[in-house]
Design an enzyme around this catalytic site. Structure first.
Site, PDB file in Angstrom:
ATOM      1  N   ASP A   1      55.794  53.840  40.301  1.00 19.71           N
ATOM      2  CA  ASP A   1      55.392  53.830  41.818  1.00 19.71           C
ATOM      3  C   ASP A   1      56.537  53.672  42.476  1.00 19.71           C
ATOM      4  OD1 ASP A   1      52.877  52.222  40.772  1.00 19.71           O
ATOM      5  OD2 ASP A   1      53.974  50.543  40.513  1.00 19.71           O
TER       6      ASP A   1
ATOM      7  N   ASP B   1      60.057  45.132  47.525  1.00 20.33           N
ATOM      8  CA  ASP B   1      59.893  44.979  46.085  1.00 20.33           C
ATOM      9  C   ASP B   1      61.299  44.600  45.569  1.00 20.33           C
ATOM     10  OD1 ASP B   1      57.374  45.829  45.362  1.00 20.33           O
ATOM     11  OD2 ASP B   1      57.796  48.094  45.605  1.00 20.33           O
TER      12      ASP B   1
ATOM     13  N   GLU C   1      58.531  43.814  36.927  1.00 16.08           N
ATOM     14  CA  GLU C   1      57.774  45.058  37.143  1.00 16.08           C
ATOM     15  C   GLU C   1      58.800  46.112  37.589  1.00 16.08           C
ATOM     16  OE1 GLU C   1      53.915  45.705  39.201  1.00 16.08           O
ATOM     17  OE2 GLU C   1      55.585  46.074  40.484  1.00 16.08           O
ATOM     18  N   GLU C   2      59.963  45.439  38.390  1.00 13.60           N
ATOM     19  CA  GLU C   2      60.947  46.308  38.885  1.00 13.60           C
ATOM     20  C   GLU C   2      61.932  46.893  38.392  1.00 13.60           C
ATOM     21  OE1 GLU C   2      59.888  47.801  41.502  1.00 13.60           O
ATOM     22  OE2 GLU C   2      58.026  46.493  41.719  1.00 13.60           O
TER      23      GLU C   2
ATOM     24  N   ASP D   1      55.804  39.675  38.521  1.00 16.26           N
ATOM     25  CA  ASP D   1      55.607  41.078  39.473  1.00 16.26           C
ATOM     26  C   ASP D   1      56.081  40.328  40.930  1.00 16.26           C
ATOM     27  OD1 ASP D   1      54.841  42.967  41.290  1.00 16.26           O
ATOM     28  OD2 ASP D   1      52.535  42.930  40.638  1.00 16.26           O
TER      29      ASP D   1
ATOM     30  N   LEU E   1      56.566  41.596  43.928  1.00 22.27           N
ATOM     31  CA  LEU E   1      56.023  41.732  44.960  1.00 22.27           C
ATOM     32  C   LEU E   1      54.654  42.597  44.550  1.00 22.27           C
ATOM     33  CD1 LEU E   1      56.338  40.798  47.835  1.00 22.27           C
ATOM     34  CD2 LEU E   1      57.120  42.961  48.474  1.00 22.27           C
ATOM     35  N   ASP E   2      53.605  42.131  44.818  1.00 21.48           N
ATOM     36  CA  ASP E   2      52.262  42.751  44.417  1.00 21.48           C
ATOM     37  C   ASP E   2      51.831  43.302  45.825  1.00 21.48           C
ATOM     38  OD1 ASP E   2      49.918  43.247  42.604  1.00 21.48           O
ATOM     39  OD2 ASP E   2      48.919  41.791  43.856  1.00 21.48           O
TER      40      ASP E   2
ATOM     41  N   GLU F   1      50.994  41.433  35.705  1.00 24.64           N
ATOM     42  CA  GLU F   1      49.709  41.239  36.474  1.00 24.64           C
ATOM     43  C   GLU F   1      48.418  40.453  35.920  1.00 24.64           C
ATOM     44  OE1 GLU F   1      49.752  45.059  37.600  1.00 24.64           O
ATOM     45  OE2 GLU F   1      50.382  44.696  39.794  1.00 24.64           O
TER      46      GLU F   1
HETATM   47  P1  AHG Z   1      52.330  46.663  42.784  1.00 27.57           P
HETATM   48  O1  AHG Z   1      52.352  46.561  44.292  1.00 27.57           O
HETATM   49  O2  AHG Z   1      52.895  45.611  42.407  1.00 27.57           O
HETATM   50  O3  AHG Z   1      52.517  47.967  42.285  1.00 27.57           O
HETATM   51  O4  AHG Z   1      50.618  46.550  42.411  1.00 27.57           O
HETATM   52  C1  AHG Z   1      49.614  47.429  43.105  1.00 27.57           C
HETATM   53  C2  AHG Z   1      48.543  47.270  42.261  1.00 27.57           C
HETATM   54  C3  AHG Z   1      47.356  46.141  42.849  1.00 27.57           C
HETATM   55  O5  AHG Z   1      48.155  45.324  43.499  1.00 27.57           O
HETATM   56  C4  AHG Z   1      46.270  46.640  43.388  1.00 27.57           C
HETATM   57  O6  AHG Z   1      45.316  45.898  42.809  1.00 27.57           O
HETATM   58  C5  AHG Z   1      46.190  47.904  42.833  1.00 27.57           C
HETATM   59  O7  AHG Z   1      47.741  48.464  42.641  1.00 27.57           O
HETATM   60  C6  AHG Z   1      45.816  48.991  43.899  1.00 27.57           C
HETATM   61  O8  AHG Z   1      45.629  50.225  43.386  1.00 27.57           O
HETATM   62  P2  AHG Z   1      45.021  51.416  43.982  1.00 27.57           P
HETATM   63  O9  AHG Z   1      45.910  51.662  45.069  1.00 27.57           O
HETATM   64  O10 AHG Z   1      44.784  52.389  42.808  1.00 27.57           O
HETATM   65  O11 AHG Z   1      43.491  50.930  44.457  1.00 27.57           O
HETATM   66 MN    MN Z   2      51.316  44.415  41.384  1.00 24.41          MN
HETATM   67 MN    MN Z   3      54.716  44.785  42.315  1.00 19.65          MN
END
Ligand code: AHG
Ligand code: MN
Ligand code: MN
Length: 338
Positions: free
Chosen positions: A76, A82, A105-106, A124, A126-127, A284
């Site tokens: 990501d 984050d 996660e980071e 995690d 920042l989710d 998560e």
């Molecule tokens: P993060 O920001 O910690 O990387 O998590 C993102 C995750 C989660 O929060 C969310 O339910 C999902 O990614 C969304 O994914 P899509 O954009 O594929 O729907």
């Molecule tokens: Mn997340």
């Molecule tokens: Mn995150």
């Protein structure tokens, strides 16, 4: 009634309620062996979350939006927040001294804090970070384990690759219209709302329960054409035939929290785009699975409970289905029929 009694009974003199600190203290007797340390750990997490909350509230005013031009281990794009949230939580946990090691996660690898701490934290920080720039709710998710190695010994991956079943506590912070901290230590789930003027979390949702049936399903339906398991698409069709509402924020914490309060199911299946699912087991899925089970709901990867999965890698992902018990049962029936 005397004026002073009248005053005492009026709305302006209502009690504030139980603060997180007082609540944690009142529960200390549940951990006779390590009461003080564990309570301090929870307080450290709460403190870091208040700092992160402060930073998030400034997003838009100061230069903390946008990405930093680098990816994390999961591929990501790392957002500035984050990284900032990771620094804040890591610092608070390191300084606290109760945590022996952190895996985030980071960061690619775990951090051995080389202290006498008894606990391991997976986080995690920042989710839902893709929602930062558009002012939509985001969160923090954490799991707490006892370390496996002896105090004084260096930590190894074994300390971090523990089944969800071994969590001794887990929780999340939701930075939304109001900020909330929800956590469990295995004796039910309690939610606290941040009272900004006091700088305190106050118990607002005692003993949270997830309705056995709900009418909300949450999935990124843009993935539909990538889904291999027909059972999942059949279940989505079932939801539609029953007039369930589709609700998807794209911040797992926010989607989960809404479903926990209202009854619902969240689905992130494995699919052609994400053959082993997208969401991370350690950062998560595990924490939310522990919480949902404590609230009477269920969480699985489609074949077994999330809490029973033996992780083999720090950043491994899993399919995640989580929510109200009866909805999870219907989903499982669709999967089994297939
Ligand atoms: P993060 O920001 O910690 O990387 O998590 C993102 C995750 C989660 O929060 C969310 O339910 C999902 O990614 C969304 O994914 P899509 O954009 O594929 O729907
Ligand atoms: Mn997340
Ligand atoms: Mn995150």
């Amino acid at each position: 009634m005397t004026p002073s009694l009248q005053m005492e009974k009026s709305r302006i003199a209502l009690p504030i309620g139980i603060t997180l600190d007082r609540f944690i203290k009142s529960k200390q007797t549940e951990y006779p062996s390590a009461a003080g340390e564990f309570s301090q750990l929870l307080r450290d997490l709460a403190l870091a979350s208040k700092v992160v909350n402060r930073e998030i509230n400034k997003a838009g005013l100061v230069d903390i939006m946008g990405n930093i031009g680098q990816q994390n281990k999961g591929g990501d794009e790392q957002q500035k927040l984050d990284v900032l949230a990771n620094i804040r939580f890591t610092r608070a946990l390191s300084k606290g001294g109760e945590v022996a090691g952190i895996v985030s996660e980071e960061t690619e690898d775990f951090i051995d804090l080389k202290n006498k701490g008894k606990y391991i934290v997976a986080i995690d920080p920042l989710d839902g970070s893709s929602n930062i720039d558009v002012n939509v709710s985001i969160g923090t998710i954490f799991s707490i384990f006892k370390r496996k190695s002896k105090v004084g010994q260096p930590l190894s991956k074994k300390d971090f690759l523990q089944k969800g079943d071994c969590q001794i506590a887990a929780g999340y912070i939701l930075y939304g219209p109001s900020t909330m901290m929800v956590y469990t230590t295995g004796n039910g789930v309690n939610g606290f709302t941040y009272e900004t003027t006091l700088g305190e979390y106050v118990l607002s949702h005692p003993d949270m329960k997830c309705k056995t049936t709900g009418t909300i399903y949450s999935m990124n339906e843009g993935l539909t054409s990538y889904i291999i398991n027909k059972g999942i698409t059949n279940y989505i069709a079932l939801c539609k035939s029953r007039d369930y509402s589709g609700r998807y924020i794209g911040s797992l914490v926010a989607d989960f929290h809404r479903n926990l309060l209202k009854g619902g199911i969240f689905l992130y299946p494995s699919c052609k785009k994400y053959p082993k699912g997208k969401l991370r087991l350690l950062f998560e899925a595990n924490a939310l699975a522990f919480i949902v089970e404590q609230a009477g709901g269920e969480a699985s990867d489609g074949s077994k409970p999330i809490l029973k999965i033996q992780p083999t890698q720090l950043h491994e992902t899993t399919a995640l289905f989580i929510g109200s018990k009866n909805m999870m049962k219907d989903l499982q029936k669709c999967i089994n029929k297939n």
